[in-house]
Design a protein around this motif. Structure first.
Motif, PDB file in Angstrom:
ATOM      1  N   GLU A  27      46.736  40.156  35.938  1.00 43.32           N
ATOM      2  CA  GLU A  27      45.455  39.974  36.615  1.00 43.32           C
ATOM      3  C   GLU A  27      44.963  38.531  36.509  1.00 43.32           C
ATOM      4  OE1 GLU A  27      41.482  42.162  37.729  1.00 43.32           O
ATOM      5  OE2 GLU A  27      42.363  42.776  35.839  1.00 43.32           O
ATOM      6  N   ASP A  28      45.080  37.939  35.323  1.00 41.75           N
ATOM      7  CA  ASP A  28      44.586  36.572  35.132  1.00 41.75           C
ATOM      8  C   ASP A  28      45.372  35.535  35.930  1.00 41.75           C
ATOM      9  OD1 ASP A  28      42.711  37.583  33.392  1.00 41.75           O
ATOM     10  OD2 ASP A  28      43.780  36.984  31.567  1.00 41.75           O
ATOM     11  N   GLU A  29      46.690  35.650  35.936  1.00 40.94           N
ATOM     12  CA  GLU A  29      47.511  34.608  36.530  1.00 40.94           C
ATOM     13  C   GLU A  29      47.947  34.872  37.966  1.00 40.94           C
ATOM     14  OE1 GLU A  29      50.686  33.358  33.993  1.00 40.94           O
ATOM     15  OE2 GLU A  29      49.378  33.259  32.227  1.00 40.94           O
ATOM     16  N   TYR A  30      47.903  36.134  38.385  1.00 41.51           N
ATOM     17  CA  TYR A  30      48.423  36.460  39.718  1.00 41.51           C
ATOM     18  C   TYR A  30      47.419  37.218  40.589  1.00 41.51           C
ATOM     19  CZ  TYR A  30      52.823  35.116  37.610  1.00 41.51           C
ATOM     20  OH  TYR A  30      53.818  34.410  36.981  1.00 41.51           O
ATOM     21  N   ALA A  31      46.164  37.242  40.181  1.00 43.95           N
ATOM     22  CA  ALA A  31      45.157  38.000  40.926  1.00 43.95           C
ATOM     23  C   ALA A  31      45.089  37.566  42.386  1.00 43.95           C
ATOM     24  CB  ALA A  31      43.792  37.851  40.270  1.00 43.95           C
ATOM     25  N   HIS A  32      45.215  36.285  42.631  1.00 44.98           N
ATOM     26  CA  HIS A  32      45.135  35.775  44.008  1.00 44.98           C
ATOM     27  C   HIS A  32      46.317  36.220  44.880  1.00 44.98           C
ATOM     28  CE1 HIS A  32      47.564  32.886  41.777  1.00 44.98           C
ATOM     29  NE2 HIS A  32      48.097  32.533  42.936  1.00 44.98           N
ATOM     30  N   GLN A  33      47.404  36.662  44.261  1.00 44.87           N
ATOM     31  CA  GLN A  33      48.574  37.092  45.007  1.00 44.87           C
ATOM     32  C   GLN A  33      48.638  38.619  45.180  1.00 44.87           C
ATOM     33  OE1 GLN A  33      51.986  35.568  42.963  1.00 44.87           O
ATOM     34  NE2 GLN A  33      51.414  33.428  43.265  1.00 44.87           N
ATOM     35  N   ASP A  36      45.188  44.742  47.694  1.00 43.78           N
ATOM     36  CA  ASP A  36      44.316  45.810  47.192  1.00 43.78           C
ATOM     37  C   ASP A  36      45.112  46.932  46.530  1.00 43.78           C
ATOM     38  OD1 ASP A  36      42.069  44.490  48.006  1.00 43.78           O
ATOM     39  OD2 ASP A  36      41.865  45.600  49.882  1.00 43.78           O
ATOM     40  N   GLN A  37      46.251  47.280  47.093  1.00 45.73           N
ATOM     41  CA  GLN A  37      47.069  48.353  46.522  1.00 45.73           C
ATOM     42  C   GLN A  37      47.587  47.964  45.141  1.00 45.73           C
ATOM     43  OE1 GLN A  37      47.479  51.335  48.091  1.00 45.73           O
ATOM     44  NE2 GLN A  37      48.493  52.102  46.262  1.00 45.73           N
ATOM     45  N   ALA A  38      48.027  46.710  44.989  1.00 42.15           N
ATOM     46  CA  ALA A  38      48.526  46.240  43.690  1.00 42.15           C
ATOM     47  C   ALA A  38      47.401  46.217  42.660  1.00 42.15           C
ATOM     48  CB  ALA A  38      49.141  44.852  43.835  1.00 42.15           C
ATOM     49  N   ARG A  39      46.212  45.809  43.067  1.00 39.95           N
ATOM     50  CA  ARG A  39      45.065  45.819  42.157  1.00 39.95           C
ATOM     51  C   ARG A  39      44.723  47.257  41.735  1.00 39.95           C
ATOM     52  NH1 ARG A  39      43.043  42.282  45.893  1.00 39.95           N
ATOM     53  NH2 ARG A  39      43.303  40.127  45.272  1.00 39.95           N
ATOM     54  N   HIS A  40      44.830  48.167  42.696  1.00 36.33           N
ATOM     55  CA  HIS A  40      44.588  49.582  42.402  1.00 36.33           C
ATOM     56  C   HIS A  40      45.590  50.084  41.362  1.00 36.33           C
ATOM     57  CE1 HIS A  40      43.824  53.845  42.969  1.00 36.33           C
ATOM     58  NE2 HIS A  40      45.112  54.021  43.209  1.00 36.33           N
ATOM     59  N   TYR A  41      46.859  49.748  41.519  1.00 34.56           N
ATOM     60  CA  TYR A  41      47.880  50.159  40.547  1.00 34.56           C
ATOM     61  C   TYR A  41      47.608  49.555  39.172  1.00 34.56           C
ATOM     62  CZ  TYR A  41      50.751  51.941  44.400  1.00 34.56           C
ATOM     63  OH  TYR A  41      51.219  52.631  45.479  1.00 34.56           O
ATOM     64  N   LEU A  42      47.210  48.297  39.162  1.00 42.84           N
ATOM     65  CA  LEU A  42      46.913  47.624  37.902  1.00 42.84           C
ATOM     66  C   LEU A  42      45.720  48.283  37.204  1.00 42.84           C
ATOM     67  CD1 LEU A  42      47.931  45.287  36.222  1.00 42.84           C
ATOM     68  CD2 LEU A  42      46.437  43.772  37.508  1.00 42.84           C
ATOM     69  N   GLU A  43      44.729  48.670  37.965  1.00 42.59           N
ATOM     70  CA  GLU A  43      43.574  49.370  37.401  1.00 42.59           C
ATOM     71  C   GLU A  43      43.984  50.728  36.820  1.00 42.59           C
ATOM     72  OE1 GLU A  43      39.834  50.044  36.030  1.00 42.59           O
ATOM     73  OE2 GLU A  43      40.692  48.169  36.755  1.00 42.59           O
TER      74      GLU A  43
END
Length: 120
Positions: A27-33, A36-43
């Motif tokens: 999240e810290d280093e690759y958030a800009h890449q 929404d689906q990847a952020r959802h998986y990370l959450e």
């Protein structure tokens, strides 16, 4: 039992910290890449690790509570559930929850264990 539980909890926490640490780095280093689906998986990964950590804490709490003798008494389960509910509301005030408790439900048992069972 207590030594076993402590050992297991320690062994489970190490990989859990690794998963949590790498998800933080993602999240810290690759958030800009991340889309929404990847952020959802990370959450979901983060919520899963938090839930696993809570389960480990509950396991340790249970093992510590089994040290004493059982004290079987009349327990007002309705009152106990209300106390637990109020604790949960204080812990998560943003949740909108409604609970209906039948009054004066009693049981015979050890109040500590009944609380643990109801909390979990």
């Amino acid at each position: 039992m207590e030594a076993f539980t402590y050992s297991v909890s320690h062994d489970l926490r190490a990989p859990l910290r690794t998963i949590s640490g790498f998800s933080d780095i993602l999240e810290d280093e690759y958030a800009h890449q991340l889309d929404d689906q990847a952020r959802h998986y990370l959450e979901r990964v983060r919520k899963g690790t938090a839930r696993m950590d809570q389960l480990i804490n509950d396991l340790l709490k249970l093992s510590r509570s089994t040290r004493g003798e059982l004290h079987r008494n009349d327990v007002n389960l309705s009152k106990l559930v209300q106390e637990i509910f109020e604790d949960l509301l204080h812990a998560s005030p943003q949740r909108d929850v409604e609970l209906h408790i039948q009054p004066n439900i009693h049981a015979q048992g050890d109040k500590r264990f009944l609380r643990l069972a109801l909390e979990n």
